[in-house]
Design an enzyme around this catalytic site. Structure first.
Site, PDB file in Angstrom:
ATOM      1  N   ARG A  80       0.707  -1.441  -0.223  1.00 38.84           N
ATOM      2  CA  ARG A  80       0.137  -0.233  -0.171  1.00 38.84           C
ATOM      3  C   ARG A  80       0.669   1.087  -0.026  1.00 38.84           C
ATOM      4  NH1 ARG A  80      -4.968  -0.822  -0.278  1.00 38.84           N
ATOM      5  NH2 ARG A  80      -6.335  -2.486  -0.133  1.00 38.84           N
ATOM      6  N   HIS A  86       1.908   1.633  -3.307  1.00 35.76           N
ATOM      7  CA  HIS A  86       0.635   1.997  -4.302  1.00 35.76           C
ATOM      8  C   HIS A  86       0.331   3.177  -4.068  1.00 35.76           C
ATOM      9  CE1 HIS A  86      -3.850   1.704  -4.964  1.00 35.76           C
ATOM     10  NE2 HIS A  86      -3.252   1.101  -6.271  1.00 35.76           N
TER      11      HIS A  86
END
Length: 216
Positions: free
Chosen positions: A44, A47
């Site tokens: 994440r 990301h």
């Protein structure tokens, strides 16, 4: 859908976009030293930043993810150093277990005390936060002075956070504050170097709250 361009996206479905992004991250990152739970945080962070070097630079206390999940599921508060971090956090997953997300840096008493002592609001906000969020998660993505003050308070026995996510970005004291955090014997997630910031701090907490929620 007509994008009026030669290029066409691989998909326009939100869930498929995220799944494809995570697969690309996994493939491009290759071998790594992270545990399965830690890697969910790393994914994440990458990301949110599209920065593989930042992802690789993450450092975890061995109990960090477990401590974060326990804090969330126990309804502990989440403290953000700035509003940008507060806004990005998926609050419904925190509030589901009775917790809340707090930020103190713009409180009137914090501003007045900072002015009186001729210091930063970030420092004073941490002094206020520790009185209201024992066992909570502290998310610091912007202010190295907030992180350094929290570290001082931990060392002096005044602060007992459940988890510190400390990833301030910048050129003045940012890298150094994270080096100090990594020396603490309390659960933490941080990274090496100047990079960091609110988006990746938020991404780290959101990854943990997702894991907490999926436990039921």
């Amino acid at each position: 859908m007509d994008f009026r361009t030669e290029f066409k996206p691989m998909t326009v479905q939100p869930q498929e976009i995220e799944e494809l992004s995570f697969q690309i991250i996994t493939d491009e990152l290759g071998e790594h030293p992270f545990s399965e739970e830690q890697f969910k945080v790393v994914q994440r962070v990458i990301h949110a930043s599209a920065d593989f070097d930042l992802g690789r630079s993450l450092v975890f206390h061995p109990d960090a993810v477990k401590a974060g999940i326990e804090a969330i599921r126990s309804g502990k508060k989440v403290v953000a150093d700035v509003q940008m971090v507060q806004v990005g956090i998926s609050k419904n997953r925190i509030e589901k277990y009775g917790g809340e997300v707090k930020v103190y840096i713009s409180d009137r008493d914090v501003m007045e005390e900072a002015k009186r002592l001729n210091t930063t609001r970030a420092i004073i906000s941490m002094r206020k936060a520790i009185k209201e969020a024992e066992g909570g998660i502290f998310c610091i993505g912007n202010a190295p002075t907030a992180l350094l003050e929290l570290i001082r308070l931990v060392k002096e026995g005044e602060a007992k956070p459940g988890l510190i996510i400390g990833m301030p970005v910048g050129f003045v004291s940012a890298a150094e504050s994270k080096e100090e955090l990594a020396k603490l014997d309390v659960p933490f997630i941080t990274n090496i170097g100047r990079k960091g910031g609110s988006p990746v701090t938020v991404a780290s907490l959101n990854a943990i709250s997702l894991m907490a929620e999926r436990l039921g």
